[in-house]
Design a protein around this motif. Structure first.
Motif, PDB file in Angstrom:
ATOM      1  N   LEU A   1       0.845  -1.190   0.000  1.00  0.00           N
ATOM      2  CA  LEU A   1       0.000   0.000   0.000  1.00  0.00           C
ATOM      3  C   LEU A   1       0.882   1.242   0.000  1.00  0.00           C
TER       4      LEU A   1
ATOM      5  N   CYS B   1       0.808   5.815  -0.781  1.00  0.00           N
ATOM      6  CA  CYS B   1       0.199   7.033  -1.294  1.00  0.00           C
ATOM      7  C   CYS B   1       0.941   7.457  -2.556  1.00  0.00           C
TER       8      CYS B   1
ATOM      9  N   SER C   1      -2.662   9.866   4.280  1.00  0.00           N
ATOM     10  CA  SER C   1      -2.315   8.445   4.405  1.00  0.00           C
ATOM     11  C   SER C   1      -3.289   7.645   5.270  1.00  0.00           C
TER      12      SER C   1
ATOM     13  N   PRO D   1      -6.393   6.735   4.872  1.00  0.00           N
ATOM     14  CA  PRO D   1      -7.146   5.662   4.202  1.00  0.00           C
ATOM     15  C   PRO D   1      -6.349   4.376   4.035  1.00  0.00           C
ATOM     16  N   ILE D   2      -5.070   4.464   3.716  1.00  0.00           N
ATOM     17  CA  ILE D   2      -4.317   3.213   3.568  1.00  0.00           C
ATOM     18  C   ILE D   2      -3.978   2.618   4.939  1.00  0.00           C
TER      19      ILE D   2
ATOM     20  N   LEU E   1      -1.909  -1.216  -4.075  1.00  0.00           N
ATOM     21  CA  LEU E   1      -2.880  -0.126  -4.143  1.00  0.00           C
ATOM     22  C   LEU E   1      -2.161   1.193  -3.950  1.00  0.00           C
TER      23      LEU E   1
ATOM     24  N   TRP F   1      -2.854   5.214  -3.435  1.00  0.00           N
ATOM     25  CA  TRP F   1      -3.931   6.104  -2.998  1.00  0.00           C
ATOM     26  C   TRP F   1      -3.665   7.548  -3.415  1.00  0.00           C
ATOM     27  N   SER F   2      -4.708   8.191  -3.935  1.00  0.00           N
ATOM     28  CA  SER F   2      -4.643   9.618  -4.258  1.00  0.00           C
ATOM     29  C   SER F   2      -5.931  10.278  -3.799  1.00  0.00           C
ATOM     30  N   HIS F   3      -5.795  11.315  -2.994  1.00  0.00           N
ATOM     31  CA  HIS F   3      -6.969  12.028  -2.491  1.00  0.00           C
ATOM     32  C   HIS F   3      -7.359  13.178  -3.401  1.00  0.00           C
TER      33      HIS F   3
ATOM     34  N   GLY G   1      -6.792   3.722  -5.613  1.00  0.00           N
ATOM     35  CA  GLY G   1      -7.779   4.073  -4.611  1.00  0.00           C
ATOM     36  C   GLY G   1      -7.835   5.570  -4.376  1.00  0.00           C
ATOM     37  N   GLY G   2      -9.037   6.056  -4.043  1.00  0.00           N
ATOM     38  CA  GLY G   2      -9.173   7.459  -3.688  1.00  0.00           C
ATOM     39  C   GLY G   2      -9.844   8.279  -4.769  1.00  0.00           C
TER      40      GLY G   2
ATOM     41  N   ALA H   1     -11.944  -2.592  -1.804  1.00  0.00           N
ATOM     42  CA  ALA H   1     -10.480  -2.667  -1.807  1.00  0.00           C
ATOM     43  C   ALA H   1     -10.005  -3.962  -1.150  1.00  0.00           C
TER      44      ALA H   1
END
Length: 297
Positions: free
Chosen positions: A185, A187, A194, A196-197, A236, A238-240, A266-267, A288
């Motif tokens: 995982l 970002c 971070s 969410p992960i 995965l 992640w990007s917000h 994700g995100g 996820a």
């Protein structure tokens, strides 16, 4: 199945097939092979599908479209319940969740760190990681973010709550040492959100699946180095925010000779049209979990 279901909440196989856009024979196959059949049975009548049955089928269908094997998609869809996902609107779970949100929000505004951590720990203990994140923790963080966007205040509250969430997630039991770690995982580059992960890592751990988390702001070169050194089955990123969602990061992972079985973006930062084919988009923490664990089979 206990309780009385109104006729309006009972559906024939033909009605469900039309709603999902599949053939009736497909529904029969899902029933026979994967146990995804109708749950309402009245003596002397054919079995009927309930709204909950249809929700599970819709989740299974969405996961299959995203590339998850039908057996895995069905297995995780069957596990979906108010205890493991969103609480049922108007039910006891919804009331408990609303009370937890109010209690956490009040403690946060007082900057009462011990109370905030206790409220978070209680939510995770009582609801589980997924339901606590979706029903309590994320709503509180979103409300704080909206208040900041409108007034420029509550930065200190957001920092305190985020730190307490990280502490609680980090304190949860992990799978035994020596269990192979095949999930990675991270970002996206320059992405600082971070939590969410961290929630995903904690939810995976609760399911007995260890994960390696690289945290915030992971440059593409560092992500590729980690992929090469650890050979993960599932990754995965992640990007917000769209500003941190660079498709080249995903393309580089897909170009690796020993690419992961599953690569997920994700995100809300990622836009589906802009990313390369072969990347899966989970719409929730539950999805996820399904997508990443499907890479392990």
């Amino acid at each position: 199945m206990s309780g009385t279901v109104s006729p309006a909440a009972a559906y024939s196989a033909g009605a469900v097939a039309r709603r999902l856009g599949v053939a009736v024979t497909t529904l029969r196959t899902w029933h026979q092979r994967y146990g995804m059949g109708p749950s309402l049975h009245e003596p002397g009548h054919h079995r009927r599908y309930t709204e909950q049955d249809i929700e599970r089928l819709e989740l299974m269908q969405r996961l299959i479209v995203e590339g998850v094997a039908p057996g895995d998609a069905a297995r995780w869809a069957r596990k979906r319940s108010p205890a493991g996902g969103a609480a049922t609107a108007g039910g006891e779970g919804a009331g408990d969740t609303a009370a937890a949100v109010r209690g956490l929000s009040r403690a946060a505004l007082r900057l009462d760190a011990p109370a905030v951590r206790q409220r978070i720990a209680e939510a995770v203990r009582d609801l589980g990681v997924v339901a606590a994140w979706d029903g309590v923790l994320r709503p509180v963080l979103v409300a704080i973010g909206e208040r900041y966007a409108a007034t420029g205040t509550l930065v200190e509250v957001e920092h305190l709550v985020s730190g307490c969430i990280s502490a609680v997630f980090g304190s949860l039991p992990r799978p035994p040492a020596g269990t192979p770690v095949r999930i990675l995982l991270a970002c996206a580059d320059e992405e600082q959100h971070s939590l969410p992960i961290e929630a995903l890592a904690a939810a995976l751990a609760a399911a007995g699946v260890p994960a390696r988390s690289l945290g915030a702001r992971v440059p593409s070169e560092a992500l590729l180095a980690a992929v090469r050194r650890t050979g993960p089955a599932g990754v995965l990123v992640w990007s917000h925010h769209p500003s941190t969602a660079t498709p080249a990061q995903l393309e580089a992972v897909l170009a690796e000779r020993a690419r992961p079985v599953v690569l997920a973006a994700g995100g809300p930062g990622w836009g589906r049209p802009s990313v390369p084919s072969g990347v899966i988009f989970p719409d929730s923490l539950t999805e996820a979990l399904v997508i990443l664990t499907s890479a392990l089979t």
